[in-house]
Scaffold this motif. Structure first.
Motif, PDB file in Angstrom:
ATOM      1  N   UNK A  57      74.357  23.475 -59.391  1.00 22.56           N
ATOM      2  CA  UNK A  57      73.083  23.791 -60.040  1.00 22.56           C
ATOM      3  C   UNK A  57      72.447  24.998 -59.372  1.00 22.56           C
ATOM      4  N   UNK A  58      71.818  25.836 -60.184  1.00 22.56           N
ATOM      5  CA  UNK A  58      71.135  26.978 -59.591  1.00 22.56           C
ATOM      6  C   UNK A  58      69.992  26.481 -58.711  1.00 22.56           C
ATOM      7  N   UNK A  59      69.697  27.249 -57.726  1.00 21.37           N
ATOM      8  CA  UNK A  59      68.633  26.891 -56.794  1.00 21.37           C
ATOM      9  C   UNK A  59      67.310  26.775 -57.540  1.00 21.37           C
ATOM     10  N   UNK A  60      66.505  25.777 -57.167  1.00 17.56           N
ATOM     11  CA  UNK A  60      65.216  25.626 -57.838  1.00 17.56           C
ATOM     12  C   UNK A  60      64.302  26.822 -57.571  1.00 17.56           C
ATOM     13  N   UNK A  61      64.620  27.620 -56.538  1.00 19.58           N
ATOM     14  CA  UNK A  61      63.831  28.824 -56.250  1.00 19.58           C
ATOM     15  C   UNK A  61      64.055  29.922 -57.277  1.00 19.58           C
ATOM     16  N   UNK A  62      65.204  29.908 -57.931  1.00 25.70           N
ATOM     17  CA  UNK A  62      65.509  30.954 -58.916  1.00 25.70           C
ATOM     18  C   UNK A  62      65.564  30.432 -60.348  1.00 25.70           C
ATOM     19  N   UNK A  63      65.464  29.119 -60.547  1.00 25.90           N
ATOM     20  CA  UNK A  63      65.572  28.542 -61.896  1.00 25.90           C
ATOM     21  C   UNK A  63      64.357  28.934 -62.743  1.00 25.90           C
ATOM     22  N   UNK A  64      64.628  29.440 -63.924  1.00 19.12           N
ATOM     23  CA  UNK A  64      63.549  29.797 -64.846  1.00 19.12           C
ATOM     24  C   UNK A  64      63.078  28.591 -65.647  1.00 19.12           C
TER      25      UNK A  64
END
Length: 192
Positions: free
Chosen positions: A150-157
């Motif tokens: 999963x993409x990091x929650x820091x970069x998730x749109x």
């Protein structure tokens, strides 16, 4: 000709005409049409589907990757799909499909849904996972032996209710991807 003979011949002729008339009979009148209040039932012609059911060997399309009912719901809302090749990081996956479902007639800010799928060899799967992890994506074991990346929650749109953004599910021989982890549940490929 003597009279009795003439009478006999006349009688035979009269009987012959009478017999022919009796045997031939008079033409019978055509039966009167009847009316009935019961409707006439006509069996419907059998129909065949012009859309073949996808098989496990067939390549998915945006319309077959997800449930027919979801496709119908999207179409009612004016949402259509655009198909693209599937990339995992920098690696294009041969035969992979990525579908963006959105109302493309709306301004660019309109949200869409992403669903993707591809067959993957073990080597391709390992390479793709390593590249994503090197870019800061997060690995999580799935209950069925698969792996979520999963993409990091820091970069998730966009995130789902549990905070997951774009997520890949790697299982033996294939990968699924959606714009959220919950979105993976909507992918119904390969068809059973």
């Amino acid at each position: 000709m003597p009279a009795p003979r003439l009478l006999g011949t006349a009688a035979v002729l009269a009987l012959s005409v009478l017999a022919l008339t009796a045997c031939g009979g008079s033409p019978e009148a055509a039966p009167e049409p009847t009316t009935s209040s019961a409707p006439t039932t006509v069996a419907p012609e059998p129909t065949t589907s012009t859309t073949p059911e996808p098989t496990a060997d067939a390549a998915p399309t945006c319309a077959t990757l997800i449930a027919d009912s979801l496709v119908a719901d999207y179409e009612k809302l004016g949402v259509t799909s655009q198909e693209q090749p599937l990339f995992i990081g920098s690696q294009q996956i041969d035969g992979g499909i990525l579908c963006m479902w959105a109302n493309f007639d709306q301004p660019a800010g309109d949200a869409g849904q992403i669903y993707g799928w591809a067959k993957l060899s073990d080597a391709e799967s390992d390479a793709a996972q390593q590249e994503l992890l090197a870019e800061g994506w997060v690995r999580e074991e799935a209950d069925d032996g698969g792996v979520y990346i999963t993409e990091s929650e820091n970069t998730a749109l966009v995130t789902d209710e549990e905070g997951y953004g774009m997520t890949y599910l790697f299982v033996a021989g294939q990968v699924k991807v959606a714009d959220t982890k919950q979105g993976l549940l909507l992918i119904e490929w390969p068809k059973a």
